[in-house]
Design a protein around this motif. Structure first.
Motif, PDB file in Angstrom:
ATOM      1  N   TYR A 114       0.836  -1.196   0.000  1.00  0.00           N
ATOM      2  CA  TYR A 114       0.000   0.000   0.000  1.00  0.00           C
ATOM      3  C   TYR A 114       0.871   1.245   0.000  1.00  0.00           C
ATOM      4  O   TYR A 114       2.003   1.238   0.487  1.00  0.00           O
ATOM      5  CB  TYR A 114      -0.888   0.072   1.252  1.00  0.00           C
ATOM      6  N   HIS A 116       0.166   4.749   1.661  1.00  0.00           N
ATOM      7  CA  HIS A 116      -0.778   5.463   2.519  1.00  0.00           C
ATOM      8  C   HIS A 116      -0.513   6.959   2.518  1.00  0.00           C
ATOM      9  O   HIS A 116       0.641   7.400   2.488  1.00  0.00           O
ATOM     10  CB  HIS A 116      -0.664   4.969   3.966  1.00  0.00           C
ATOM     11  N   GLU A 153     -13.238  -0.335  11.276  1.00  0.00           N
ATOM     12  CA  GLU A 153     -12.698   0.294  10.083  1.00  0.00           C
ATOM     13  C   GLU A 153     -13.771   0.436   9.002  1.00  0.00           C
ATOM     14  O   GLU A 153     -14.596  -0.453   8.819  1.00  0.00           O
ATOM     15  CB  GLU A 153     -11.540  -0.544   9.551  1.00  0.00           C
ATOM     16  N   LEU A 155     -14.141   1.344   4.879  1.00  0.00           N
ATOM     17  CA  LEU A 155     -13.411   1.382   3.606  1.00  0.00           C
ATOM     18  C   LEU A 155     -14.350   1.871   2.515  1.00  0.00           C
ATOM     19  O   LEU A 155     -15.482   1.395   2.418  1.00  0.00           O
ATOM     20  CB  LEU A 155     -12.872  -0.013   3.279  1.00  0.00           C
ATOM     21  N   SER A 179     -18.599   0.388  -0.390  1.00  0.00           N
ATOM     22  CA  SER A 179     -17.981   0.595   0.914  1.00  0.00           C
ATOM     23  C   SER A 179     -18.168  -0.633   1.786  1.00  0.00           C
ATOM     24  O   SER A 179     -19.032  -1.474   1.535  1.00  0.00           O
ATOM     25  CB  SER A 179     -18.576   1.828   1.612  1.00  0.00           C
ATOM     26  N   TYR A 181     -17.695  -1.887   6.174  1.00  0.00           N
ATOM     27  CA  TYR A 181     -17.444  -1.527   7.572  1.00  0.00           C
ATOM     28  C   TYR A 181     -17.195  -2.831   8.317  1.00  0.00           C
ATOM     29  O   TYR A 181     -18.005  -3.740   8.249  1.00  0.00           O
ATOM     30  CB  TYR A 181     -18.666  -0.802   8.140  1.00  0.00           C
ATOM     31  N   GLY A 184     -11.628  -4.199  12.862  1.00  0.00           N
ATOM     32  CA  GLY A 184     -10.224  -4.156  12.485  1.00  0.00           C
ATOM     33  C   GLY A 184      -9.400  -5.300  13.052  1.00  0.00           C
ATOM     34  O   GLY A 184      -8.340  -5.629  12.515  1.00  0.00           O
ATOM     35  N   TRP A 202      -9.756   4.963   3.751  1.00  0.00           N
ATOM     36  CA  TRP A 202      -9.905   4.155   4.943  1.00  0.00           C
ATOM     37  C   TRP A 202     -10.105   5.096   6.128  1.00  0.00           C
ATOM     38  O   TRP A 202      -9.415   6.119   6.244  1.00  0.00           O
ATOM     39  CB  TRP A 202      -8.640   3.328   5.195  1.00  0.00           C
ATOM     40  N   THR A 204     -10.294   4.571  10.286  1.00  0.00           N
ATOM     41  CA  THR A 204     -10.169   3.603  11.368  1.00  0.00           C
ATOM     42  C   THR A 204     -10.453   4.277  12.693  1.00  0.00           C
ATOM     43  O   THR A 204      -9.921   5.379  12.960  1.00  0.00           O
ATOM     44  CB  THR A 204      -8.751   3.008  11.381  1.00  0.00           C
TER      45      THR A 204
END
Length: 207
Positions: A114, A116, A153, A155, A179, A181, A184, A202, A204
């Motif tokens: 990733y 970020h 989390e 997304l 999306s 949810y 985490g 994202w 969190t």
């Protein structure tokens, strides 16, 4: 860009947090305020709660510590929950904090899977960690096991097509505008199915 383990990303938000302890709440002043908000006399509030007027007066003036039974009666009389007796008024909690992150100006942290971009990175003691991510990975083999962390989390797919893998559910293909949810602490990974890297938002929760 600095290389960081995605599993450690949440710790970034705590690095500069203010751990100061809030002022203790004055229960008597809080009860008096709740009573006055309702424009109730001391006698009327005592009757509503099923307490003696003298008892309520002593509570408001800090001359006695109410029992849990008395707290329950107060809450019922004021038509609130017991925890609300110990919650500061909302206006005292509003601090007007705000920060704006212009596109591309977030704090960058890259990994093999990733890329970020942390948003609102200048605020400490946040309850949420928002970040934009470019998904580099194309297969699960590129990950060193599941990503797990505390909190919940959210997304949201910004561009491209991704596949969300989770520990307890079947993989799901997601496109722009989709999306998810999830917890985490449940193992999860995301790969891009697009020819170009997909991008996602994202958010969190920090617990």
């Amino acid at each position: 860009m600095e290389e960081r383990d995605p599993k450690k990303l949440i710790s970034i938000a705590h690095a500069n947090g203010d751990e100061s302890t809030p002022e203790p709440l004055d229960l008597g002043a809080r009860v008096r305020e709740l009573r006055k908000q309702r424009d109730w006399t001391l006698e009327h509030a005592a009757n509503q709660a099923g307490l003696a007027r003298s008892t309520l007066s002593k509570i408001e003036n800090g001359q006695m510590s109410p029992t849990y039974d008395a707290l329950k009666k107060l809450a019922v009389g004021l038509e609130i929950s017991v925890p609300q007796l110990f919650t500061p008024p909302q206006r005292d909690q509003v601090n007007g904090r705000m920060t704006v992150t212009k596109f591309g100006e977030g704090s960058a942290h890259a990994t093999a899977t990733y890329e970020h971009e942390l948003l609102a990175d200048g605020l400490t003691r946040k309850n949420m960690l928002p970040y934009r991510a470019r998904v580099r990975a194309r297969t699960l083999d590129e990950f060193d096991g599941w990503v797990r962390h505390d909190g919940e989390e959210f997304l949201y797919v910004l561009t491209g097509v991704i596949k969300l893998f989770t520990e307890f559910y079947e993989p799901v293909e997601m496109r722009r505008g989709d999306s998810a949810y999830y917890d985490g602490a449940m193992g999860h990974n995301v790969v891009s199915l697009s020819s170009d890297d997909a991008t996602i938002l994202w958010v969190t929760s920090l617990v």
